[in-house]
Write an enzyme that holds these catalytic residues in place. Structure first.
Site, short mmCIF file in Angstrom:
data_model
loop_
_atom_site.label_atom_id
_atom_site.label_comp_id
_atom_site.label_asym_id
_atom_site.label_seq_id
_atom_site.Cartn_x
_atom_site.Cartn_y
_atom_site.Cartn_z
N ASP A 75 -9.54 -11.99 -10.01
CA ASP A 75 -10.21 -11.79 -8.47
C ASP A 75 -9.26 -12.48 -7.46
O ASP A 75 -8.20 -12.99 -7.88
CB ASP A 75 -11.78 -12.25 -8.62
CG ASP A 75 -12.20 -11.42 -7.72
OD1 ASP A 75 -12.28 -11.72 -6.40
OD2 ASP A 75 -13.30 -11.15 -7.94
N SER A 114 -9.50 -12.88 10.10
CA SER A 114 -8.12 -12.46 9.63
C SER A 114 -7.63 -13.88 8.93
O SER A 114 -6.72 -13.71 8.04
CB SER A 114 -7.22 -12.14 10.92
OG SER A 114 -7.61 -10.71 11.41
N HIS A 165 3.57 -9.91 19.29
CA HIS A 165 4.77 -9.15 18.65
C HIS A 165 4.61 -9.26 17.05
O HIS A 165 4.95 -8.19 16.32
CB HIS A 165 6.06 -9.47 19.16
CG HIS A 165 7.13 -8.07 18.74
ND1 HIS A 165 7.05 -6.96 19.33
CD2 HIS A 165 7.68 -7.82 17.68
CE1 HIS A 165 7.89 -6.16 18.72
NE2 HIS A 165 8.16 -6.75 17.66
N GLU A 207 2.25 -9.55 15.48
CA GLU A 207 0.72 -8.78 15.39
C GLU A 207 1.31 -7.09 14.95
O GLU A 207 0.69 -6.38 14.03
CB GLU A 207 -0.17 -8.52 16.35
CG GLU A 207 -1.17 -7.63 16.31
CD GLU A 207 -2.16 -7.77 15.25
OE1 GLU A 207 -2.38 -8.73 14.86
OE2 GLU A 207 -3.00 -6.86 14.90
N TYR A 262 4.05 -6.15 13.56
CA TYR A 262 4.45 -6.22 12.28
C TYR A 262 3.56 -6.37 11.21
O TYR A 262 3.53 -6.00 9.94
CB TYR A 262 5.79 -7.09 12.22
CG TYR A 262 6.96 -6.59 12.95
CD1 TYR A 262 7.69 -5.87 12.69
CD2 TYR A 262 7.35 -7.49 14.13
CE1 TYR A 262 8.50 -5.12 13.46
CE2 TYR A 262 8.09 -7.04 15.00
CZ TYR A 262 8.94 -5.73 14.54
OH TYR A 262 9.93 -5.10 15.36
N LYS A 321 15.77 -0.94 4.99
CA LYS A 321 14.40 -0.48 4.59
C LYS A 321 14.48 1.28 4.36
O LYS A 321 14.41 1.80 3.36
CB LYS A 321 13.03 -0.89 5.00
CG LYS A 321 12.72 -2.22 4.85
CD LYS A 321 11.43 -2.70 5.42
CE LYS A 321 11.09 -3.84 4.85
NZ LYS A 321 10.74 -3.81 3.55
#
Lengths: 537, 305
Positions: free
Chosen positions: A111, A176, A259, A261, A263, A337
């Site tokens: 879990d 969060s 900023h 945030e 990402y 990427k």
């Protein structure tokens, strides 16, 4: 892709656990990561529909020049709440929901590390968003100062409901932070034997780094709204130049949060796409190690680029140059990427099931959003683009066909594992094409109206922008209503889809595909054995 | 992971009403507080009943929640791997607190170094300040604000004195001494736990709680002094704003830390903690050291420089 070997039959090992409780109690009191993941996903979908309706109010008003449907004051509340709800209510909780479902199964953990706190991080959210949505019905209206809530619009000139907005942000932040602490503790502490860091699926890696970003910046946001609260109610002057403070300071603190945030909302998407593309290209992910390092580099750079959001507020030349170059530098790891995803597909035996279609659209359209980001990073050019629809087009390209497409792709990809049934592939493909066309029709014209000078956050505009806005509004309705099809497909799959196998996808690798579909209520109560044979992921 | 091999069964608790209870209680607190603040602002009397009820509910649920966690730990179902999760959890929580204070320190540095000097006419942005408030003199602490009608400055400030005799009467210095000693006493309590000396644990931990209380009393004294004698309030411009938000949130954290240590002390009297298993106490002491480090930064950047 690693060849994982499950040492023994773990899924019958259920002797000291019970199944789910009955009725509403199951959802209120649950400590099960799968239940909590489901709660997060449905909650974020509900928020997505609410935020989407707000977007449609905006697009309805902008369909033609002039003021037709809503008051400018209400229009401002719609732009503000649309942004806040989509960022904090739809995208972020959806990623946390996916993390809850997937990380324990991908790591071979029983879990999440701290199951009760996990429940708390979720159940704060309905209260926080209930509070925030209720401000729309308060005297003086809800927040109307844009989702970036710049002072003094959000302090001196704010409606009274801003107090509740501030507290709602505090609650979302607490949620969060707790969610992130849980994810970090799970990844650092709960990996099955043999699941070394460089064997983890990239979704775990990207979430580990995202969680770090969240813990680093959500408290800064809490500090910013706390200072707002003090300016409003206790007479301080943090953001008032008359008292020696500075409204621009608010922007610096906000974007120091804001900023990273950005990402936070895209790194988990990278992890999802890095799982889906290898599966349907039937090739291992190209450049796993470089993916990990690129993610870490992006996270590091995200802390030193914030002022590119505020080139026009007036800052020293050295500052403008620094933030311009550091921003452009992010294109390097991001380019790594994109190259790796394309190289993964190169000469692969590709098939194009719905998750793969969304993933490929992600790669193409996110890259376009990245390029318009590079254009915005050029300081002198930004003087022209700043606060125009070009910016709106840019960040919607990275957030809608970026973050949101990855979430939809993830739902199609893992839904058979969650509910045990396949979705309807033809309907899925239809949903994809409607969304793909809708998103481009909506946002592509906004580049042009923005470059031609149409400002963002206005309910009315000059006649020359009429055509682009009309096209944009039609696209928005197409895209918005296509998402009802998505809901129908998901519910249909859950209720009456064809049973899925444990493996689900021919090319899928990883621990979550070694357990039956639907995944049992408790998985890996004793850790599986992960062989340390060959590669990563 | 080595731990999972020696202890395969990671304890996953059954469903629990505590988390949703806390969420509802927090909502109650926040809704009450929001209504209270808005009511006061519009000239009403304001009622704190709902927020106090929320606060009481939070503490009630936490009492049960911590009680359950302690019972689980005492019963031995918590394996070393789960204990490690608690350690990571506390560590990252403290990191989030560091970033919370970083926002306020950032505001302090930005205001001191950039905003105030720009308002005083320096640099490329100076023209605005010169145009709006030509008579504003950039200095720190800011004693006269750019617009003194809107934000009357403080009569005096809290900066460190220049003479040795004044230092002896300077409360923040004594608060520094007290907090630094309390970090040492909590460390002595930790050593006593590791050496299984029950009497010494009670002594050092009790002393730490006492020092925490003394700090809080002196801090309250300092605030009364600032409000009543120095004319330094939250409303006196950027110096008062940064001063009170930094010291205030620090004081709030000291209050929490003292409470947590007091709970640990109570648990020591109940016979909890041994030299192998005392993370409940260690987490409290980490928190205490963190609060102490924040104070040292405050002492340097808010009071001395």
């Amino acid at each position: 892709m690693s060849e994982v070997v499950v040492g023994h039959d773990h899924h019958d090992d259920d002797d000291h656990h019970h199944g789910p409780a009955k009725g509403i109690a199951r959802w209120l009191f649950t400590t099960n990561h799968k239940d909590i993941g489901t709660l997060y996903l449905w909650f974020s979908f509900a928020m997505f529909l609410i935020g989407g309706c707000m977007a449609l109010v905006i697009r309805t008003e902008l369909f033609e020049p002039g003021l037709q449907f809503v008051d400018p004051e209400f229009f401002n509340q719609m732009t503000t709440n649309h942004g806040l709800i989509m960022v904090f209510g739809a995208i972020m909780p959806a990623f946390v929901g996916l993390a809850n479902w997937l990380i324990p199964m991908q790591l071979g953990a029983p879990d999440m590390a701290l199951p009760r706190m996990n429940n708390l991080s979720f159940w704060i959210l309905p209260f926080a968003f209930g509070l925030m949505l209720s401000t729309l019905f308060m005297e003086g209206g809800g927040p109307n100062f844009g989702w970036t809530f710049y002072a003094p619009l959000s302090t001196t000139y704010a409606p009274d409901s801003v107090t509740f907005f501030i507290f709602a942000v505090h609650m979302m932040g607490a949620s969060s932070i707790m969610g992130s602490i849980n994810i970090i503790a799970t990844i650092l502490n709960m990996r099955a034997p043999g699941m070394t860091f460089m064997k983890m699926p990239l979704f775990c890696w990207t979430w580990l780094i995202t969680a770090y970003l969240l813990i680093a910046v959500m408290p800064v946001l809490a500090g910013a709204v706390t200072m707002m609260l003090f300016d409003i109610h206790f007479g301080t002057s943090f953001f008032s130049a008359a008292g020696g403070g500075d409204p621009v300071m608010f922007q610096h603190i906000f974007w120091f949060f804001g900023h990273p945030e950005v990402y936070i909302m895209i790194l988990p998407a990278f992890g999802i796409v890095s799982a889906i593309i290898p599966t349907f290209a039937r090739k291992p992910l190209f450049g796993y190690d470089s993916m990990v390092y690129a993610t870490a580099s992006i996270a590091f750079l995200s802390f030193i680029v914030w002022a590119h959001h505020m080139f026009t507020v007036g800052m020293p030349l050295a500052g403008q140059l620094f933030f311009m170059y550091s921003t452009m530098f992010i294109a390097v790891p991001t380019g790594v990427k994109v190259f790796n995803w394309v190289a993964t597909m190169w000469q692969g035996s590709m098939t194009f099931e719905t998750p793969m279609l969304f993933a490929i659209a992600f790669v193409v359209l996110f890259t376009m959003g990245g390029f318009s980001g590079l254009m915005l990073a050029i300081t002198p050019a930004d003087y022209q683009y700043h606060d125009t629809y070009f910016v709106v087009a840019h960040f919607h390209y990275v957030l809608v066909p970026g973050a949101l497409f990855s979430i939809i792709a993830a739902v199609y990809f893992w839904l058979p594992k969650w509910c045990g049934n396949m979705y309807d592939e033809s309907l899925g493909k239809l949903h994809f094409w409607l969304s793909f066309v809708g998103v481009n029709v909506t946002f592509f014209p906004q580049h042009f109206s923005g470059l031609a000078g149409m400002p963002r956050r206005i309910p009315d505009y000059a006649l020359q922008f009429a055509d682009f806005n009309m096209i944009s509004s039609m696209g928005a309705f197409l895209f918005g209503f296509s998402q009802l099809l998505f809901m129908y497909i998901v519910i249909k799959a859950i209720r009456s889809g064809k049973p899925a196998t444990g493996q689900v996808w021919e090319g899928a690798h990883g621990l979550e595909w070694t357990i039956p579909s639907p995944a049992p209520y408790h998985t890996f109560t004793t850790p599986p054995v992960v062989s340390d044979s060959n590669a990563h992921n | 992971m080595a731990n999972s091999q020696e202890n395969p069964n990671y304890y996953v608790p059954e469903s629990s009403w505590y988390p949703v209870g806390i969420a509802a209680a927090v909502f109650c607190l926040i809704l009450g507080l929001g209504n209270f603040l808005n009511d006061i602002k519009s000239g009403g009397d304001g009622s704190l009943f709902m927020s106090l009820l929320g606060l009481a509910l939070i503490f009630t649920v936490l009492y049960f929640w911590y009680g359950t966690v302690i019972r689980e730990n005492e019963s031995g179902i918590v394996n070393t791997q789960l204990k490690k999760s608690y350690v990571w959890g506390m560590g990252w929580f403290i990191f989030s607190e560091v970033m919370f204070f970083a926002a306020f320190f950032g505001a302090l540095f930005y205001a001191r170094v950039l905003a105030v000097s720009w308002l005083g006419g320096e640099g490329g942005k100076g023209i605005t300040g010169e145009y709006l408030w030509p008579e504003f003199k950039p200095e720190w602490p800011v004693m006269t604000n750019p617009n003194p009608e809107l934000f009357p400055g403080p009569a005096e400030n809290m900066q460190a004195p220049s003479t040795a005799s004044a230092w002896a009467k300077y409360l923040p210095l004594w608060n520094t001494v007290i907090l630094l000693s309390s970090s040492w006493t909590v460390h002595m309590a930790h050593s006593a736990i590791k050496n299984s000396k029950r009497g010494a644990i009670k002594f050092w931990l009790g002393l730490t709680v006492l020092l925490g209380c003394i700090f809080l009393v002196l801090q309250a004294e300092e605030y009364i002094h600032a409000y009543q004698e120095l004319g330094l309030t939250l409303e006196t411009g950027i110096y008062g704003s940064t001063f009170f938000i930094l010291t205030g949130f620090h004081g709030f954290h000291v209050t929490l830390g003292t409470l947590i240590l007091a709970v640990s002390l109570y648990r020591v009297f109940r016979g909890h903690f041994n030299h192998e298993d005392c993370f409940g106490f260690e987490a409290a002491s980490w928190y205490w050291h963190f609060v102490d480090v924040v104070w040292v930064c405050l002492f340097f950047f808010v009071y001395i420089f």
